[in-house]
Scaffold this motif. Structure first.
Motif, short mmCIF file in Angstrom:
data_model
loop_
_atom_site.label_atom_id
_atom_site.label_comp_id
_atom_site.label_asym_id
_atom_site.label_seq_id
_atom_site.Cartn_x
_atom_site.Cartn_y
_atom_site.Cartn_z
N LEU A 460 48.73 61.64 33.39
CA LEU A 460 47.42 62.28 33.27
C LEU A 460 47.41 63.62 33.98
O LEU A 460 46.83 64.60 33.48
CB LEU A 460 46.33 61.36 33.84
CG LEU A 460 46.03 60.09 33.03
CD1 LEU A 460 44.96 59.26 33.73
CD2 LEU A 460 45.58 60.44 31.62
N ASP A 461 48.04 63.72 35.15
CA ASP A 461 48.10 65.00 35.85
C ASP A 461 48.82 66.05 35.01
O ASP A 461 48.33 67.17 34.84
CB ASP A 461 48.82 64.83 37.20
CG ASP A 461 47.90 64.36 38.30
OD1 ASP A 461 46.66 64.44 38.11
OD2 ASP A 461 48.39 63.90 39.34
N ILE A 462 49.98 65.68 34.48
CA ILE A 462 50.76 66.66 33.71
C ILE A 462 50.04 67.03 32.43
O ILE A 462 49.96 68.21 32.06
CB ILE A 462 52.16 66.10 33.41
CG1 ILE A 462 52.94 65.91 34.72
CG2 ILE A 462 52.93 67.02 32.47
CD1 ILE A 462 54.30 65.27 34.55
N ALA A 463 49.48 66.04 31.73
CA ALA A 463 48.81 66.31 30.45
C ALA A 463 47.57 67.16 30.65
O ALA A 463 47.26 68.02 29.82
CB ALA A 463 48.45 65.00 29.76
N PHE A 466 49.28 70.62 33.58
CA PHE A 466 50.55 71.32 33.57
C PHE A 466 51.04 71.51 32.14
O PHE A 466 51.21 70.54 31.41
CB PHE A 466 51.60 70.55 34.37
CG PHE A 466 51.23 70.35 35.81
CD1 PHE A 466 51.38 71.36 36.73
CD2 PHE A 466 50.73 69.13 36.23
CE1 PHE A 466 51.05 71.17 38.05
CE2 PHE A 466 50.40 68.92 37.55
CZ PHE A 466 50.55 69.95 38.47
N GLN A 467 51.29 72.74 31.76
CA GLN A 467 51.82 73.04 30.44
C GLN A 467 52.88 74.11 30.60
O GLN A 467 52.63 75.17 31.16
CB GLN A 467 50.72 73.51 29.48
CG GLN A 467 51.19 73.78 28.06
CD GLN A 467 51.49 72.51 27.28
OE1 GLN A 467 51.85 71.50 27.85
NE2 GLN A 467 51.36 72.56 25.97
N SER A 490 58.59 59.55 25.19
CA SER A 490 58.02 60.50 24.22
C SER A 490 56.61 60.95 24.59
O SER A 490 55.85 61.40 23.73
CB SER A 490 58.00 59.91 22.80
OG SER A 490 59.27 59.47 22.42
N LEU A 491 56.26 60.86 25.86
CA LEU A 491 54.95 61.34 26.31
C LEU A 491 55.03 62.77 26.82
O LEU A 491 54.02 63.48 26.84
CB LEU A 491 54.39 60.42 27.40
CG LEU A 491 53.92 59.06 26.89
CD1 LEU A 491 53.69 58.10 28.04
CD2 LEU A 491 52.65 59.19 26.06
N LEU A 492 56.21 63.20 27.22
CA LEU A 492 56.44 64.58 27.65
C LEU A 492 57.58 65.15 26.82
O LEU A 492 58.43 64.42 26.32
CB LEU A 492 56.80 64.65 29.14
CG LEU A 492 55.82 64.07 30.15
CD1 LEU A 492 56.36 64.26 31.56
CD2 LEU A 492 54.45 64.69 30.02
N ILE A 493 57.59 66.47 26.71
CA ILE A 493 58.63 67.16 25.96
C ILE A 493 59.40 68.04 26.93
O ILE A 493 58.81 68.83 27.68
CB ILE A 493 58.03 68.03 24.83
CG1 ILE A 493 57.18 67.17 23.90
CG2 ILE A 493 59.13 68.74 24.05
CD1 ILE A 493 56.37 67.98 22.90
N GLU A 503 64.17 75.50 32.12
CA GLU A 503 63.82 74.24 31.49
C GLU A 503 62.40 73.88 31.92
O GLU A 503 62.08 73.88 33.11
CB GLU A 503 64.81 73.17 31.93
CG GLU A 503 64.76 71.91 31.10
CD GLU A 503 65.83 70.92 31.53
OE1 GLU A 503 66.03 69.93 30.81
OE2 GLU A 503 66.44 71.14 32.59
N ALA A 504 61.54 73.60 30.98
CA ALA A 504 60.13 73.38 31.27
C ALA A 504 59.63 72.11 30.59
O ALA A 504 60.27 71.57 29.68
CB ALA A 504 59.29 74.57 30.84
N ILE A 505 58.47 71.64 31.06
CA ILE A 505 57.85 70.43 30.53
C ILE A 505 56.61 70.81 29.73
O ILE A 505 55.78 71.60 30.18
CB ILE A 505 57.47 69.46 31.66
CG1 ILE A 505 58.72 68.98 32.40
CG2 ILE A 505 56.69 68.27 31.12
CD1 ILE A 505 59.68 68.20 31.55
N LYS A 506 56.50 70.21 28.55
CA LYS A 506 55.36 70.48 27.68
C LYS A 506 54.77 69.15 27.23
O LYS A 506 55.45 68.14 27.17
CB LYS A 506 55.81 71.30 26.47
CG LYS A 506 54.67 71.74 25.55
CD LYS A 506 55.21 72.54 24.38
CE LYS A 506 54.09 72.96 23.43
NZ LYS A 506 54.60 73.70 22.25
N VAL A 507 53.47 69.17 26.92
CA VAL A 507 52.78 67.99 26.41
C VAL A 507 52.19 68.36 25.04
O VAL A 507 51.57 69.41 24.89
CB VAL A 507 51.66 67.53 27.36
CG1 VAL A 507 51.01 66.25 26.85
CG2 VAL A 507 52.22 67.31 28.76
#
Length: 1192
Positions: A460-463, A466-467, A490-493, A503-507
């Motif tokens: 929930l914090d990342i979604a 954080f993008q 498969s909840l984060l990309i 390298e980064a995290i995407k939702v």
């Protein structure tokens, strides 16, 4: 499907499978698959009956003549034959005794010739030569038919038919003596023939599926003789099950003789307590062809041995846990290669990558649909047709944009909008993101619901907050391994972010929407842990006003408790606040606004505009405090000169105060920032010195871009041994940087536009990927430029650079500008390029190097994609291109005034798409330029010595853009390429005529002002074509520009004298008029004068209708050519107008002349400067006339 025969079948003497010249395709609409032709007395109750039974077992529809009534004629039998896909002819000893059989064979032979009918002959206890050569019993039978009244013509027809059919490839009992094996071989051949005749499965309504199935089949084709597990992995609703079904259908239709089964919705069935045992029993009952199997029966070694010798094709859909996989594979996942025979395939679909890793599967990531695929799928569900009306395109694009390539969301939205009118569509699309959609969220939420409690909080914090954040920072922020778990589920990309080169995290947007929907279930403010709604944030922070009330007595306390209790409680519960400042009005905070927020870990006030005055206002003394619990603090345009002195930032991981009012340092008393990983003080224009960072050993990212008053960096910066990024761009007063940067992890050093920095630091990192020194006059280059990592970027600038750096390896981009380099001889040695001695540049920029006289003769080997050569006046020739090159796609040469010709052998640039050869001394183009068959753009502007264009330029069929601006020596243009869309001939002062085919081309843009010898009376046909075809270019306007002083006569409404603020009045057709339905768009025309040189600007037309302002804006370049004053006619066309308010923009799909039918509109023209252009420069440009015309 039949299993393979252990015995090999034998063909008849002929290798031909059919005498026909073509093969009929199996459409699936035949009444029968097989027509059996045989002599009943010989084989009906023996061989033929066994064959019929075997065909039936394999679900092959076979016709046998006992299905007819005995009274029916041969004609009816022939009719059945013609309704069958193929025929089996069983030649036996007495076959030719029957005229009925001979008539059937004759009809089969005729069908072979006329329709490509497939035939499989079987020679049962008879030699094939007796049939083909009419010997033995066949000779006697045919001779006997002569006495039976048959004509010679008919007997010849039989004999030819026997010969034709017997010459087809088939089977003989002489080769396969065991009848059961012969039957099996025949059935096998029938199956293969039917499959071969069948068309490949088409996935017409499964958009993008053919390509994805092919990619999976490539994985299936590898290591064919080994047991393989293929994993289809991706987020919910992305199409894993659909792809698995398509692969399964494709496999079944291929006719491969392997046991196969598809087990759908495994996880969902188990969630509904269906039980794993029943699922396992059903699966293995099918694979072993046994009924009433139990799990205990499967432990019997005999059955395990049968499985081990069985090749299977198995699809297990939605396997989400290791336990599920263990049970389905009989607890033998680690030894799954021993469970089934080599060559077996299992396809798993899952959201959980860990399942696939555990099974050592080959993983295929199922990705979202691209935009075009999304539109196709949406149209099928929303319109039930692939090409809906054009005026629905904008609304369709809005819907597809929301779905972000999710097939599930596209189908749900398309179904919801099917047969709805435009007003419903607009209302529905406006609410997207605000109203939960259970059909979508329920599918996505399954992955969330199975998470552990702490995992849910991290997701929930990342979604929510954080993008595209660097993955390494998030791992430190949460201090857990859950991020990898969420990626696997498969909840984060996990992706590479090109903007920040890490390298980064995407939702996915739909998952983020689902996350906020979950958060919103905390319906009362006091329970809401995460806030982004500006009203909620206002309410929470307004508590400070109550706290600071001067009349705070006991009575006030009771009122506060009643009125603001939820906000007090909310402050304690709130863990994260995210506010987009560009979407809110000014907000005033009290000094103690953040008091009591003991759980706040994340605070983000994000400004997405150019930094200016802050929208958040605090008292003159600043804030009293910020929560010490903060781990992430981003406050763009922070309004105070320093952070609160009572704030203890030891927990901070990220501190970003971009564009803020910070004066000298962030703190009055410097704290230790022991956990700080990222510090961003970019565009803090009042910042004189950065905080001491000696107490920040974990700092990785330091951004100080645009700190224009910053003079120096502290020397301890060199000791930040974990530093990855140092960004000092545009620090115009920065005088010195540390002599060394000792971090071995340093990847990106950006020092461009620092005019007072003269020394490049020594960099000890072996991971350096970007060193940017553009427009920074470094005197001494460090050895770091030779240590750039493979695929990195390097930019060098300054007159102190006298030699081309002898770089080795490969760079993505190399800029070399404003140097005094004279040549590139260091790369001219006869070296074996296969040894890697030459550097490789994906893109090489050589800009403003006035002393550069020659390029390396190996330059064409060194540049892989783009070569830019600009402002290098000393270059006279370019190296020869002696060998074919397939890499270079762009060659951009400009302002090399002494360059006299294109490189010899330019036709060897086989992949060249864009060729710019501007402002040179070239006089002609080589004929070989016509061999550049991939060329789409050719720009020869300002080549004043150029006298002609090759006559056969029309052969460049892919050329869509031709620019000849300022080519004053060209007198005539040859026939132009058939797909040319854009032509610039402005300033071609010697041009006497337009090309012969100019009236037939589909123009998008056409410019030919300041051509004094050209007749400016436009051919009516050309204008007609221009207006007709302009609507076909979806994203652009049609533009026509030429010298002249009059608005064309076909304009319905014209003004002869333009005055400031004057406008034109146009009455729009009434709603029900016949003419309104014929409107294609609107044309605008202006006549303006100008005597300035080459300035970008735009002409704007504002239309006021019913209190709404609609705008059309067309960008253009005013070239001015040598200061010659001339009036210019500028015409542009578009289908619609854009509104200045959000409400009107949403209605863009509805043409403005529909929305405002029957009303009066006033149109006002003006000239606006382009980006970076001083408005004062445009004062000499005057609009003289204007025109408006609705086009029908």
């Amino acid at each position: 499907m039949p299993s393979s025969s252990s015995s090999s079948s034998s063909s008849s003497s002929s290798s031909s499978s059919s005498s026909s010249s073509h093969t009929v395709m199996y459409s699936g609409k035949w009444e029968y698959d097989v027509f059996l032709c045989f002599r009943g007395a010989d084989t009906r109750h023996g061989f033929t009956s066994h064959l019929m039974a075997a065909l039936s077992r394999e679900k092959i529809r076979a016709f046998i003549d006992d299905m007819l009534n005995k009274t029916e004629s041969i004609d009816e039998l022939i009719s059945v034959l013609q309704r069958s896909a193929l025929s089996i002819v069983i030649f036996s000893e007495n076959f030719a005794d029957s005229s009925w059989c001979l008539d059937e064979v004759a009809t089969i032979s005729q069908s072979m010739v006329e329709f490509g009918h497939q035939v499989l002959p079987v020679f049962y206890k008879i030699d094939p030569s007796d049939v083909s050569e009419h010997s033995g019993s066949y000779s006697a039978a045919i001779a006997q038919s002569h006495g039976g009244g048959r004509s010679p013509k008919e007997r010849k027809r039989w004999m030819d038919a026997l010969r034709a059919v017997s010459n087809c490839a088939g089977h003989t009992s002489q080769a396969i003596k065991i009848e059961s094996e012969l039957v099996e071989a025949i059935v096998d051949d029938v199956w293969k023939t039917l499959v071969h005749m069948s068309r490949r499965v088409k996935f017409d309504n499964l958009i993008g599926m053919d390509a994805r199935v092919s990619e999976v089949e490539q994985l299936l084709a590898m290591n064919k003789d080994e047991f393989r597990i293929i994993g289809l992995w991706g987020m919910g609703g992305v199409g894993k099950t659909t792809l698995a079904k398509a692969c399964y259908q494709s496999f079944v239709s291929s006719g491969r003789q392997i046991k196969h089964h598809f087990v759908p919705n495994i996880n969902e069935k188990l969630e509904k307590k269906s039980g794993i045992e029943g699922m396992v029993q059903e699966l293995y009952s099918i694979l072993l062809s046994e009924d009433n199997l139990t799990c205990q029966n499967l432990d019997i070694s005999y059955r395990r041995e049968r499985l081990t010798s069985s090749r299977v094709f198995l699809v297990l859909d939605s396997v989400e846990t290791l336990w599920q996989l263990e049970q389905l594979l009989l607890g033998d996942v680690l030894n799954s290669t021993n469970l089934f025979a080599p060559g077996s395939i299992i396809i798993l679909t899952t959201r959980n990558r860990r399942v696939l890793d555990y099974a050592e599967a080959c993983i295929y990531e199922v990705k979202s649909l691209c935009r075009d695929e999304s539109l196709q799928l949406f149209r099928i569900h929303a319109f039930r047709q692939p090409f809906p009306p054009e005026d629905w395109l904008k609304l369709s694009n809005d819907a597809v944009k929301y779905c972000k390539g999710s097939p599930l969301a596209i189908k749900v939205l398309g179904g919801a909008l099917f047969r709805k009118d435009k007003s419903y569509w607009k209302s529905f699309l406006c609410e997207l993101g605000n109203i939960p959609k259970p059909e979508i969220h329920d599918v996505l939420r399954r992955s969330y619901d199975v998470l552990e409690t702490l995992q849910k909080g991290v997701f929930l914090d990342i979604a929510c907050f954080f993008q595209s954040v660097p993955k390494s920072i998030l791992i430190k922020y949460f201090s857990t391994s859950y991020i990898e778990d969420l990626i696997d589920k498969s909840l984060l990309i996990d992706l590479f972010h090109e903007d920040i080169d890490v390298e980064a995290i995407k939702v996915h947007d739909l998952l983020r929407e689902m996350a906020w929907s979950i958060v919103s279930e905390e319906s009362k403010l006091e329970k809401c842990s995460r806030l982004k709604n500006s009203d909620d944030i206002h309410k929470l922070l307004e508590v400070g006003k109550v706290k600071t009330s001067r009349r705070f007595n006991c009575l006030n306390i009771l009122k506060v408790k009643e009125k603001h209790q939820s906000a007090f409680d909310g402050s304690r519960a709130t863990e994260g606040i995210c506010l987009n400042l560009s979407e809110v009005k000014d907000m005033r905070l009290e000094a103690n606004a953040f008091e009591g927020m003991t759980s706040l870990r994340y605070l983000r006030f994000d400004s997405r505009n150019d930094y200016g005055a802050s929208k958040v206002h605090v008292p003159c003394g600043g804030l009293d405090t910020l929560p010490n619990s903060l781990r992430w603090l981003r406050w763009d345009e922070f309004p105070s000169k320093s952070l609160p002195s009572s704030f203890s930032p030891e927990n901070l991981l990220v501190l970003s105060l971009r564009g803020s009012s910070i004066m000298e340092r962030c703190w009055k008393v410097q704290p230790k920032l022991v956990n700080l990983v990222l510090l961003n003080l970019s565009h803090c224009i009042n910042l004189v010195a950065i905080p001491d960072l000696w107490g920040s050993p974990n700092l990785e990212y330091l951004f100080l871009r645009g700190c224009k008053r910053l003079v120096e960096l502290p020397s301890h910066i060199q000791d930040l041994d974990k530093l990855v990024v140092l960004d000092l761009r545009d620090c115009t007063n920065l005088r010195s940087v540390p002599a060394k940067l000792n971090s071995k992890f340093l990847k990106y050093v950006r020092l461009s536009k620092c005019p007072k920095v003269t020394r490049c630091p020594e960099i000890n990192s072996g991971d350096l990927e970007v060193l940017d020194l553009m427009e920074t006059p470094v005197v001494l280059l460090s050895a770091a430029i030779y240590n750039i990592k493979q695929g990195g970027k390097l930019g060098l600038c300054g007159k102190h650079i006298t030699n081309f750096p002898k770089i080795s390896g490969s760079l993505k981009q190399f800029w070399l500008c404003h140097t005094t380099i004279k040549d590139m001889d260091c790369f001219d040695d006869d070296c074996d390029d296969r040894q890697g001695s030459l550097p490789r540049f994906v893109r090489l920029d050589l800009v403003h190097n006035p002393q550069l006289r020659s390029l390396s003769r190996n330059i064409w080997k060194m540049v892989c994609q783009t070569l830019i050569l600009q402002d290098c006046p000393a270059i006279e020739t370019l190296p020869e291109i002696s060998l074919p090159m397939t890499g270079l796609t762009q060659l951009r040469i400009s302002r090399c005034q002494n360059l006299k010709s294109l490189p010899t052998g330019i036709n060897n640039l086989k992949s060249l798409q864009l060729l710019y050869f501007k402002d040179t001394d070239v006089k002609s183009l080589p004929a070989c330029i016509l061999e550049l068959d991939q060329l789409s753009l050719l720009d020869l502007s300002f080549n004043e010595s150029l006298e002609f264009i090759p006559n056969n330029i029309h052969k460049l069929v892919k050329l869509s853009n031709l620019c000849l601006i300022g080519c004053s020596g060209i007198q005539y243009l040859p026939e132009l390429p058939p797909n040319l869309l854009i032509l610039y001939v402005s300033g071609c002062k010697s041009l006497k005529a337009l090309p012969s085919n100019i009236c037939r081309l589909r123009w998008k843009e056409l410019y030919f002002e300041d051509c004094p010898q050209l007749d400016m009376k436009l051919p009516r046909e050309m204008v007609h074509n221009f207006l007709n075809h302009a609507t076909s270019y979806r994203h652009c306007q049609g533009v026509l520009q030429y010298s002249g002083s009059e608005i064309p006569e076909w304009f319905a409404c014209k003004s002869l004298n333009y005055k400031n603020d004057s406008c034109m009045i146009v009455q729009l057709p009434p709603p029900n008029s016949s003419t309104k339905r014929l409107i294609k768009g609107i044309a605008y025309g202006v006549v303006f004068s100008s005597d300035i040189w080459y300035v970008p600007m735009s002409i704007t037309c504002d239309c006021n209708i019913d209190t709404t302002v609609l705008t059309s804006r067309s960008s253009l370049y005013n070239f001015g050519f040598g200061g010659i004053k001339s009036d210019i006619v500028y015409i542009w066309y578009e289908k619609n107008l854009l509104g200045k308010t959000k409400e009107v923009i949403r209605d863009e799909a509805e043409p403005w002349y529909d929305r405002y039918a029957g009303l009066i509109g006033s149109f006002r023209f003006s000239i606006q400067p382009g980006k970076g252009v001083d408005p004062e420069k445009l004062k000499s440009i005057k609009i003289k006339r204007m025109g408006i015309s609705l086009l029908y």
